[in-house]
Scaffold this motif. Structure first.
Motif, PDB file in Angstrom:
ATOM      1  N   ALA A   8       0.827  -1.206   0.000  1.00 52.76           N
ATOM      2  CA  ALA A   8       0.000   0.000   0.000  1.00 52.76           C
ATOM      3  C   ALA A   8       0.865   1.261   0.000  1.00 52.76           C
ATOM      4  O   ALA A   8       0.617   2.194  -0.784  1.00 52.76           O
ATOM      5  CB  ALA A   8      -0.931  -0.003   1.204  1.00 52.76           C
ATOM      6  N   VAL A   9       1.881   1.306   0.850  1.00 54.28           N
ATOM      7  CA  VAL A   9       2.755   2.483   0.916  1.00 54.28           C
ATOM      8  C   VAL A   9       3.538   2.622  -0.391  1.00 54.28           C
ATOM      9  O   VAL A   9       3.670   3.724  -0.939  1.00 54.28           O
ATOM     10  CB  VAL A   9       3.701   2.383   2.141  1.00 54.28           C
ATOM     11  N   GLY A  10       4.043   1.510  -0.900  1.00 52.19           N
ATOM     12  CA  GLY A  10       4.781   1.550  -2.162  1.00 52.19           C
ATOM     13  C   GLY A  10       3.922   2.037  -3.310  1.00 52.19           C
ATOM     14  O   GLY A  10       4.376   2.823  -4.151  1.00 52.19           O
ATOM     15  N   THR A  11       2.677   1.589  -3.361  1.00 50.73           N
ATOM     16  CA  THR A  11       1.758   2.033  -4.412  1.00 50.73           C
ATOM     17  C   THR A  11       1.482   3.524  -4.303  1.00 50.73           C
ATOM     18  O   THR A  11       1.470   4.238  -5.310  1.00 50.73           O
ATOM     19  CB  THR A  11       0.436   1.248  -4.328  1.00 50.73           C
ATOM     20  N   PHE A  12       1.293   4.016  -3.078  1.00 50.82           N
ATOM     21  CA  PHE A  12       1.035   5.442  -2.875  1.00 50.82           C
ATOM     22  C   PHE A  12       2.233   6.278  -3.312  1.00 50.82           C
ATOM     23  O   PHE A  12       2.086   7.271  -4.040  1.00 50.82           O
ATOM     24  CB  PHE A  12       0.695   5.723  -1.406  1.00 50.82           C
ATOM     25  N   ILE A  13       3.433   5.874  -2.891  1.00 51.60           N
ATOM     26  CA  ILE A  13       4.637   6.625  -3.263  1.00 51.60           C
ATOM     27  C   ILE A  13       4.873   6.538  -4.762  1.00 51.60           C
ATOM     28  O   ILE A  13       5.275   7.513  -5.401  1.00 51.60           O
ATOM     29  CB  ILE A  13       5.859   6.118  -2.463  1.00 51.60           C
ATOM     30  N   LEU A  14       4.618   5.375  -5.349  1.00 49.83           N
ATOM     31  CA  LEU A  14       4.767   5.209  -6.792  1.00 49.83           C
ATOM     32  C   LEU A  14       3.808   6.135  -7.544  1.00 49.83           C
ATOM     33  O   LEU A  14       4.189   6.783  -8.523  1.00 49.83           O
ATOM     34  CB  LEU A  14       4.515   3.757  -7.174  1.00 49.83           C
ATOM     35  N   LEU A  15       2.583   6.227  -7.083  1.00 50.19           N
ATOM     36  CA  LEU A  15       1.601   7.118  -7.702  1.00 50.19           C
ATOM     37  C   LEU A  15       2.028   8.576  -7.574  1.00 50.19           C
ATOM     38  O   LEU A  15       1.992   9.335  -8.551  1.00 50.19           O
ATOM     39  CB  LEU A  15       0.226   6.900  -7.059  1.00 50.19           C
ATOM     40  N   LEU A  16       2.462   8.963  -6.379  1.00 52.87           N
ATOM     41  CA  LEU A  16       2.890  10.334  -6.143  1.00 52.87           C
ATOM     42  C   LEU A  16       4.119  10.680  -6.979  1.00 52.87           C
ATOM     43  O   LEU A  16       4.165  11.747  -7.616  1.00 52.87           O
ATOM     44  CB  LEU A  16       3.196  10.518  -4.646  1.00 52.87           C
ATOM     45  N   THR A  17       5.087   9.790  -7.028  1.00 49.26           N
ATOM     46  CA  THR A  17       6.296  10.025  -7.827  1.00 49.26           C
ATOM     47  C   THR A  17       5.956  10.092  -9.314  1.00 49.26           C
ATOM     48  O   THR A  17       6.499  10.921 -10.042  1.00 49.26           O
ATOM     49  CB  THR A  17       7.328   8.910  -7.573  1.00 49.26           C
ATOM     50  N   THR A  52      12.757   2.256  -9.402  1.00 51.00           N
ATOM     51  CA  THR A  52      13.082   1.406  -8.257  1.00 51.00           C
ATOM     52  C   THR A  52      11.826   0.972  -7.524  1.00 51.00           C
ATOM     53  O   THR A  52      11.672  -0.206  -7.179  1.00 51.00           O
ATOM     54  CB  THR A  52      14.028   2.150  -7.295  1.00 51.00           C
ATOM     55  N   LEU A  53      10.931   1.911  -7.275  1.00 55.46           N
ATOM     56  CA  LEU A  53       9.685   1.553  -6.587  1.00 55.46           C
ATOM     57  C   LEU A  53       8.848   0.587  -7.419  1.00 55.46           C
ATOM     58  O   LEU A  53       8.249  -0.347  -6.881  1.00 55.46           O
ATOM     59  CB  LEU A  53       8.872   2.806  -6.279  1.00 55.46           C
ATOM     60  N   TYR A  54       8.806   0.817  -8.711  1.00 54.53           N
ATOM     61  CA  TYR A  54       8.066  -0.073  -9.602  1.00 54.53           C
ATOM     62  C   TYR A  54       8.627  -1.485  -9.511  1.00 54.53           C
ATOM     63  O   TYR A  54       7.895  -2.451  -9.356  1.00 54.53           O
ATOM     64  CB  TYR A  54       8.166   0.472 -11.033  1.00 54.53           C
ATOM     65  N   TYR A  55       9.943  -1.601  -9.591  1.00 52.97           N
ATOM     66  CA  TYR A  55      10.590  -2.913  -9.509  1.00 52.97           C
ATOM     67  C   TYR A  55      10.335  -3.567  -8.158  1.00 52.97           C
ATOM     68  O   TYR A  55       9.942  -4.735  -8.085  1.00 52.97           O
ATOM     69  CB  TYR A  55      12.094  -2.762  -9.751  1.00 52.97           C
ATOM     70  N   VAL A  56      10.532  -2.839  -7.064  1.00 52.29           N
ATOM     71  CA  VAL A  56      10.371  -3.410  -5.718  1.00 52.29           C
ATOM     72  C   VAL A  56       8.925  -3.797  -5.468  1.00 52.29           C
ATOM     73  O   VAL A  56       8.640  -4.857  -4.909  1.00 52.29           O
ATOM     74  CB  VAL A  56      10.873  -2.411  -4.645  1.00 52.29           C
ATOM     75  N   LEU A  57       7.991  -2.963  -5.886  1.00 49.25           N
ATOM     76  CA  LEU A  57       6.578  -3.247  -5.645  1.00 49.25           C
ATOM     77  C   LEU A  57       6.146  -4.513  -6.370  1.00 49.25           C
ATOM     78  O   LEU A  57       5.515  -5.393  -5.777  1.00 49.25           O
ATOM     79  CB  LEU A  57       5.718  -2.067  -6.082  1.00 49.25           C
ATOM     80  N   PHE A  58       6.500  -4.643  -7.639  1.00 49.79           N
ATOM     81  CA  PHE A  58       6.081  -5.830  -8.369  1.00 49.79           C
ATOM     82  C   PHE A  58       6.881  -7.059  -7.980  1.00 49.79           C
ATOM     83  O   PHE A  58       6.378  -8.168  -8.042  1.00 49.79           O
ATOM     84  CB  PHE A  58       6.105  -5.577  -9.878  1.00 49.79           C
ATOM     85  N   TRP A  59       8.100  -6.878  -7.516  1.00 49.33           N
ATOM     86  CA  TRP A  59       8.867  -7.996  -6.961  1.00 49.33           C
ATOM     87  C   TRP A  59       8.176  -8.505  -5.706  1.00 49.33           C
ATOM     88  O   TRP A  59       8.044  -9.703  -5.493  1.00 49.33           O
ATOM     89  CB  TRP A  59      10.293  -7.535  -6.651  1.00 49.33           C
ATOM     90  N   GLN A  60       7.707  -7.585  -4.873  1.00 47.82           N
ATOM     91  CA  GLN A  60       7.001  -7.955  -3.645  1.00 47.82           C
ATOM     92  C   GLN A  60       5.689  -8.667  -3.980  1.00 47.82           C
ATOM     93  O   GLN A  60       5.337  -9.664  -3.353  1.00 47.82           O
ATOM     94  CB  GLN A  60       6.732  -6.708  -2.802  1.00 47.82           C
ATOM     95  N   LEU A  61       4.953  -8.166  -4.979  1.00 43.47           N
ATOM     96  CA  LEU A  61       3.698  -8.810  -5.363  1.00 43.47           C
ATOM     97  C   LEU A  61       3.946 -10.212  -5.909  1.00 43.47           C
ATOM     98  O   LEU A  61       3.236 -11.155  -5.573  1.00 43.47           O
ATOM     99  CB  LEU A  61       2.967  -7.976  -6.413  1.00 43.47           C
ATOM    100  N   ARG A  62       4.975 -10.378  -6.738  1.00 43.37           N
ATOM    101  CA  ARG A  62       5.297 -11.692  -7.290  1.00 43.37           C
ATOM    102  C   ARG A  62       5.716 -12.654  -6.185  1.00 43.37           C
ATOM    103  O   ARG A  62       5.335 -13.809  -6.172  1.00 43.37           O
ATOM    104  CB  ARG A  62       6.393 -11.576  -8.336  1.00 43.37           C
ATOM    105  N   ARG A  63       6.506 -12.150  -5.221  1.00 40.34           N
ATOM    106  CA  ARG A  63       6.942 -12.986  -4.103  1.00 40.34           C
ATOM    107  C   ARG A  63       5.746 -13.440  -3.265  1.00 40.34           C
ATOM    108  O   ARG A  63       5.669 -14.576  -2.834  1.00 40.34           O
ATOM    109  CB  ARG A  63       7.930 -12.200  -3.248  1.00 40.34           C
TER     110      ARG A  63
END
Length: 137
Positions: A8-17, A52-63
């Motif tokens: 949730a936090v990663g998605t919010f920061i990704l959207l804001l960025t 970076t956030l895009y990569y980390v967020l989708f890595w977390q979702l895949r994991r």
């Protein structure tokens, strides 16, 4: 719960960025923002943060998706097999345009031809046979 907070936090920061990056780039293109070293490094840092956030967020979702569900840990294998059996039967019925009787007949024919196999094996066999027959047409 912790993974959901990270997502949730990663998605919010990704959207804001992303919004900020889009705004800066549009201002650069329209000429309202002068292109200098500061805007170059600012834009570059926004691109790096966004990537970076895009990569980390989708890595977390895949994991999270690849991890086995903790809900089903206490369920015996028979119940899990029953769930997969009903899923396979539903897929078979769907392939046969909702004809449940035809699905049962095909499963029974497979049981006669190949006795002693698990129930889900018969459903998979019939689904494979149907797929193969449809590819030949």
């Amino acid at each position: 719960m912790g993974n959901q907070v990270v997502i949730a936090v990663g998605t919010f920061i990704l959207l804001l960025t992303g919004l900020l990056l889009g705004y800066v780039l549009s201002q650069l293109v329209l000429g309202y923002l002068a292109f200098n070293l500061l805007t170059f490094f600012g834009t570059l840092s926004l691109i790096l943060i966004f990537g970076t956030l895009y990569y980390v967020l989708f890595w977390q979702l895949r994991r999270e998706q690849s991890r086995p569900s903790t809900i089903n840990e206490g369920i015996p294998n028979q119940v899990e097999e029953g769930l997969s059996d009903s899923y396979l039967k539903n897929r078979l019925i769907t392939k046969l345009s909702g004809d449940a009787a035809a699905a049962e007949r095909l499963i029974e024919q497979a049981k006669e031809t190949y006795p002693g196999m698990p129930e889900n094996w018969y459903c998979e066999r019939v689904l494979d046979d149907l797929e193969r027959d449809r590819q030949r047409e």
